[in-house]
Scaffold this motif. Structure first.
Motif, PDB file in Angstrom:
ATOM      1  N   ASN A   1      24.947 -30.094   6.029  1.00  0.00           N
ATOM      2  CA  ASN A   1      23.870 -30.825   6.712  1.00  0.00           C
ATOM      3  C   ASN A   1      24.040 -30.792   8.229  1.00  0.00           C
ATOM      4  OD1 ASN A   1      22.166 -32.327   4.502  1.00  0.00           O
ATOM      5  ND2 ASN A   1      24.295 -32.591   3.859  1.00  0.00           N
TER       6      ASN A   1
ATOM      7  N   ILE B   1      25.129 -36.577  10.140  1.00  0.00           N
ATOM      8  CA  ILE B   1      24.132 -37.365   9.428  1.00  0.00           C
ATOM      9  C   ILE B   1      23.954 -38.689  10.177  1.00  0.00           C
ATOM     10  CG2 ILE B   1      23.646 -38.709   7.344  1.00  0.00           C
ATOM     11  CD1 ILE B   1      23.146 -35.841   6.868  1.00  0.00           C
TER      12      ILE B   1
ATOM     13  N   THR C   1      19.040 -36.024   8.691  1.00  0.00           N
ATOM     14  CA  THR C   1      19.807 -35.051   9.450  1.00  0.00           C
ATOM     15  C   THR C   1      19.419 -35.161  10.922  1.00  0.00           C
ATOM     16  OG1 THR C   1      18.142 -33.392   8.860  1.00  0.00           O
ATOM     17  CG2 THR C   1      20.152 -33.465   7.531  1.00  0.00           C
TER      18      THR C   1
ATOM     19  N   THR D   1      16.138 -33.094   6.650  1.00  0.00           N
ATOM     20  CA  THR D   1      16.263 -33.776   5.366  1.00  0.00           C
ATOM     21  C   THR D   1      16.327 -35.274   5.600  1.00  0.00           C
ATOM     22  OG1 THR D   1      17.541 -31.897   4.515  1.00  0.00           O
ATOM     23  CG2 THR D   1      17.611 -33.937   3.238  1.00  0.00           C
TER      24      THR D   1
END
Length: 263
Positions: A108, A112, A187, A220
């Motif tokens: 990712n 995050i 993300t 995401t």
């Protein structure tokens, strides 16, 4: 790979816990108070900050730990290290009904951004810091406040959220509007802003709040169906108020309590 490489298994449905498998000398770091159980040769130690080693000396660690106060977290975190010669297990439980989300940071983009209080545990080496929203609107009206948590590294991290979790991939330019409390994580390439509800009647009588989050792809996002703040407000509204009668109302026990009270 800078972070420890850990294996894990998640148990349960709505009241989940995650079991982390540690090889000899592997370490996992977790929020204070999240431990459920651990094997005998797991050594527990309380530390400043997250133990990622990115702070640079005692002053850096103190500064990193102090930043955690801004997200409402404790100054301290707890590490769990396997001091034995074979695989050992340590388990962590979520603090309220919902789901535990495993996130591989290396898949990712190495970062995050999540709501405060969402972090549960991570492989040692994952940096747990704070993310300041650059726009004042997102800061003041974002539901989760001006500051969110950020998890950086290339290892596994675990966050928890309420209700059912929906993971969604946003295409470039795709926009989705979300209740501010329902946003769990995203993300770093997702563009995040706050938009006011249009129309005075909708704002005053719609029952959905005055603001919602506008998320623009690519990236995401993870959405929760039951924010803890919403659950807590419903519980508070249903709880007996000071001086009220709510001792088993509508039941046989309720009549007994009222007789004992002289009602």
């Amino acid at each position: 790979m800078r972070n420890h490489e850990i294996d894990f298994k998640i148990y349960g449905d709505d009241m989940q816990f995650v079991e982390v498998e540690l090889d000899p000398n592997e370490t996992v770091v977790a929020e204070a108070g999240s431990l459920m159980m651990m094997d005998q040769q797991i050594e527990m130690e309380t530390i400043f900050g997250d133990g990622s080693g990115s702070g640079g000396g005692f002053v850096g660690k103190l500064f990193g730990a102090g930043k955690r106060l801004l997200t409402g977290e404790s100054l301290f975190m707890t590490t769990f290290t396997n001091t034995g010669h074979d695989k050992k297990h340590v388990s962590f439980a979520s603090p309220y009904p919902g789901k535990i989300i495993p996130m591989n940071l290396s898949e990712n983009g190495g970062k995050i951004i999540c709501q405060k209080d969402a972090f549960l545990a991570a492989a040692k080496g994952v940096s747990v810091g704070v993310e300041f929203q650059r726009k004042l609107g997102a800061g003041f009206f974002g539901g989760e406040g001006f500051i969110m948590q950020k998890l950086e590294g290339d290892g596994m991290a675990f966050v928890h959220a309420g209700g059912t979790i929906h993971k969604r991939e946003l295409q470039p330019g795709e926009v989705i509007k979300v209740d501010t409390g329902c946003l769990v994580a995203m993300t770093s390439n997702v563009n995040y802003d706050i938009e006011m509800v249009k129309g005075i009647k909708t704002a005053l009588f719609g029952g959905e709040g005055l603001f919602f989050a506008t998320l623009r792809g690519p990236g995401t996002i993870w959405i929760q169906s039951l924010p803890f703040s919403r659950l807590a407000s419903r519980v508070f509204a249903a709880a007996p108020q000071a001086g009220g009668q709510n001792k088993g109302e509508g039941s046989v026990l309720g009549g007994v309590f009222r007789m004992l009270d002289g009602d």
